[in-house]
Design a protein around this motif. Structure first.
Motif, PDB file in Angstrom:
ATOM      1  N   ALA A   9     -93.605  81.715 -45.980  1.00 19.58           N
ATOM      2  CA  ALA A   9     -92.191  81.560 -46.053  1.00 19.58           C
ATOM      3  C   ALA A   9     -91.247  82.535 -46.081  1.00 19.58           C
ATOM      4  O   ALA A   9     -90.135  82.547 -45.017  1.00 19.58           O
ATOM      5  N   ILE A  10     -91.625  83.767 -46.401  1.00 20.99           N
ATOM      6  CA  ILE A  10     -90.968  85.023 -46.375  1.00 20.99           C
ATOM      7  C   ILE A  10     -91.356  85.720 -45.024  1.00 20.99           C
ATOM      8  O   ILE A  10     -90.305  86.222 -44.384  1.00 20.99           O
ATOM      9  N   ALA A  11     -92.776  85.629 -44.530  1.00 24.39           N
ATOM     10  CA  ALA A  11     -92.774  86.739 -43.459  1.00 24.39           C
ATOM     11  C   ALA A  11     -92.468  85.712 -42.218  1.00 24.39           C
ATOM     12  O   ALA A  11     -92.158  86.363 -41.064  1.00 24.39           O
ATOM     13  N   ALA A  12     -92.188  84.422 -42.191  1.00 24.17           N
ATOM     14  CA  ALA A  12     -91.870  83.672 -41.059  1.00 24.17           C
ATOM     15  C   ALA A  12     -90.720  84.240 -40.406  1.00 24.17           C
ATOM     16  O   ALA A  12     -89.597  84.464 -40.963  1.00 24.17           O
ATOM     17  N   PRO A  13     -90.512  84.096 -39.161  1.00 25.21           N
ATOM     18  CA  PRO A  13     -89.393  84.619 -38.342  1.00 25.21           C
ATOM     19  C   PRO A  13     -88.127  83.706 -38.623  1.00 25.21           C
ATOM     20  O   PRO A  13     -88.270  82.358 -38.957  1.00 25.21           O
ATOM     21  N   ARG A  14     -87.045  84.231 -38.715  1.00 24.37           N
ATOM     22  CA  ARG A  14     -85.734  83.467 -38.987  1.00 24.37           C
ATOM     23  C   ARG A  14     -84.540  83.455 -37.970  1.00 24.37           C
ATOM     24  O   ARG A  14     -84.517  84.391 -37.164  1.00 24.37           O
ATOM     25  N   LEU A  15     -83.709  82.595 -38.441  1.00 23.29           N
ATOM     26  CA  LEU A  15     -82.503  82.754 -37.674  1.00 23.29           C
ATOM     27  C   LEU A  15     -81.404  82.309 -38.412  1.00 23.29           C
ATOM     28  O   LEU A  15     -81.730  81.872 -39.467  1.00 23.29           O
TER      29      LEU A  15
END
Length: 630
Positions: free
Chosen positions: A553-559
């Protein structure tokens, strides 16, 4: 144990005994005195000579070392996740010595004030969310900075033009400095929920400040970004630069002024900071900034007094909480907007089955819900001691259902209008502010700790911008915040205008999640200005809806959408199929290098703890556990 032949004071009173003071041990928080009675003078003399060569070397005299870091650690006995390995190790050291999660959180915070001084330190403030394993309850400690008593609502309006002072001129000034709250927050948390005294938990940080630490790429980069500001203040140049330049990665730097400050605080408690010489130095730096001779920077003076410092109080508040997918998600209430905005967005999202959607569809709903929650955040959130905040309404399921009805299959034009939460609140209706007003800037630091008893701390603290106001307190080794720029410059803003003693609105979002059985499942938080909120929201959705582990969840790309026309997007999403699908729905996307820098702790079904930090963003973070299982 090491030994040195450093000077030793030895006295032989009336031949009856000998009292020898061993230097270095008292500085470490221990007074070492040996009494030997009824010995001949020649033996006493020999005894003193022996002690001359066996004086204890304190940890502060040991050689500095670079600490390896890893983004994930799994095991038992306690866990710490922080942005920096020195901070993580300081917290772990306190857990190893029998301290609880609150003790370790303060120790890690103090260490980060040495090695990450531009993000959070005793010159600023923060929010601590605490889960007690004994009571099963969650509480919060508010050490947010306050405006000095002399601050007026138009403090950021230029009297000559009638317009807001430009942001950078507001930031690098005494006008922007709020009364620091971190030290009082430490003391309150330790007094009410810790097990160790303040002087004990400060020892790891004192050692790091005294002996030095190895500069990493991120420290060098952040110093270089602040070079022009630091050079314009004699104290900042002396403290953080080497011959006027940024220290290079791989070199060792020390902050012995900060070590001295920590010793004073450890010896005398928060009174050493809020009264006496340190308070006088803080007020002096605000009212008469130590500008470098010849600087052409227009540095406006503030009006902080020692009375402002003496009057500061850290407060305990009830947390915000929403029920989401059978979990309780706890956060920080006003003056933070983090808990309410994350909570409102989750309430809106609860009406959609995100786990059954394509990833791009889930992201569309995340953007729309975030924009709606930010519209309400921008309009209503402020210091609840000064303004009526419709917190109950903002977090009600009924209000969320009303806002959810506005989410369609395509992107709504933004900014969206604020809703009216007052019908779902017990208070009286109030005036709403501009739903589009928000600040995207700022930095901070976050750490998460759990101990063997099951206590959990999620702790975010800051000095606002990277480097705060740029003003270092002369002789004491720490930067002062620019938190008052978190106020709206508009003196008539209904929720977040400046006022004497008021705490500016914050976006810090320390979060703790309890599962259906009432036990913790995860705790996390992030730096990143107003985007802290969207980072915390997305980590929660990644775990609770999309089935990711905390490291995933932390490593996943964000917007991130803050109710603006464009959604800031990290490259992997922007340039991938999700980006194309979102643009097809009408979303405007813009590239951001990174969004947030999350650290957290998860509690696995088999009883292990998993500390997790960023694997890549901003150089990655550090995760440690007391007894690794791998």
């Amino acid at each position: 144990m090491g030994f040195t032949a450093s000077a030793l004071r030895c006295s032989v009173p009336r031949i009856k005994g000998i009292s020898c003071h061993v230097p270095g041990i008292e500085e470490a928080g221990v007074t070492h005195t040996r009494q030997v009675r009824h010995l001949p003078a020649v033996i006493l003399t020999a005894f003193c000579a022996l002690l001359l060569v066996v004086t204890y070397v304190t940890p502060s005299q040991a050689a500095p070392r670079e600490i390896d870091k890893q983004p994930t650690a799994t095991g038992y006995g306690g866990a710490v996740a922080a942005l920096d390995p020195y901070g993580a190790e300081a917290g772990l050291d306190i857990l190893r010595r029998g301290g609880n999660a609150v003790d370790a959180a303060v120790a890690a915070s103090a260490a980060l004030g040495v090695t990450r001084p531009y993000d959070g330190s005793i010159g600023g403030g923060g929010f601590m969310v605490i889960y007690s394993a004994e009571t099963g309850e969650v509480t919060t400690i508010d050490s947010r900075e306050t405006a000095p008593a002399a601050v007026e609502p138009d403090v950021f309006i230029d009297p000559e033009t009638g317009n807001p002072i430009p942001f950078q001129e507001r930031r690098v000034s005494g006008l922007s400095v709020g009364v620091p709250g971190l030290v009082r927050g430490w003391e309150r948390a330790l007094s009410d929920y810790g097990t160790m005294p303040l002087h004990r938990v400060l020892q790891p940080a004192i050692g790091i400040a005294q002996r030095g630490f190895v500069v990493d790429d991120e420290h060098q980069r952040r110093t270089e970004n602040n070079l022009a500001v630091f050079r314009d203040f004699t104290s900042s140049s002396d403290t953080f630069l080497v011959d006027g330049e940024a220290p290079q990665a791989g070199t060792v730097i020390r902050n012995r002024d900060l070590a001295k400050t920590y010793r004073l605080i450890g010896r005398h408690g928060s009174a050493a900071f809020y009264e006496g010489e340190i308070a006088e130095a803080i007020a002096g730096a605000v009212t008469n900034p130590p500008v470098t001779p010849g600087s052409d920077r227009n540095v406006r003076a503030g009006e902080m007094t020692t009375d402002d410092l003496a009057a500061y109080e850290a407060l305990e508040h009830e947390p915000t909480v929403v029920n989401y997918r059978g979990h309780q998600v706890f956060g920080m209430g006003p003056p933070s907007s983090g808990g309410s905005t994350v909570g409102e967005a989750l309430n809106i999202l609860e009406g959609f089955d995100l786990g059954e959607m394509e990833h791009a569809d889930a992201l569309h709903h995340l953007i729309e819900s975030s924009a709606l929650a930010f519209a309400d955040r921008n309009a209503y959130l402020g210091d609840a001691a000064y303004v009526d905040v419709p917190l109950q309404g903002l977090l009600s399921k009924e209000f969320a259902a009303e806002r959810r009805a506005l989410v369609g299959d395509v992107a709504a034009p933004k900014p969206v209008a604020a809703g009216d939460p007052w019908p779902y609140d017990d208070g009286d209706g109030g005036t709403a502010g501009d739903p589009a007003t928000t600040s995207e800037d700022g930095s901070t630091t976050h750490l998460t700790v759990a101990d063997k008893h099951g206590n959990v701390v999620s702790y975010t603290f800051t000095i606002e911008q990277i480097g705060g106001s740029g003003i270092t307190v002369p002789g004491y080794g720490f930067l002062l915040n620019n938190e008052l720029t978190d106020f709206e410059p508009d003196p008539d803003h209904p929720a977040n205008a400046p006022a004497p003693g008021k705490r500016p609105r914050s976006s810090m979002s320390p979060t703790i999640v309890l599962g259906p059985d009432g036990e913790p499942t995860a705790a996390f938080g992030s730096p990143g200005g107003a985007r802290i909120i969207t980072a915390a929201l997305q980590v929660a959705v990644n775990q609770l809806d999309l089935g990711m582990s905390l490291p995933e969840a932390i490593a996943a790309p964000r917007l991130s959408n803050l109710n603006g026309a464009s959604t800031g997007t990290e490259p992997e999403l922007l340039n991938g199929p999700e980006g194309a699908a979102l643009r097809a729905r009408g979303h405007q996307l813009s590239q951001l290098g990174t969004i947030g820098n999350v650290t957290g702790v998860a509690f696995l079904p088999d009883g292990r703890m998993q500390a997790a930090a960023e694997p890549e963003r901003l150089g990655g973070g550090a995760a440690v556990v007391l007894h690794p299982s791998d």
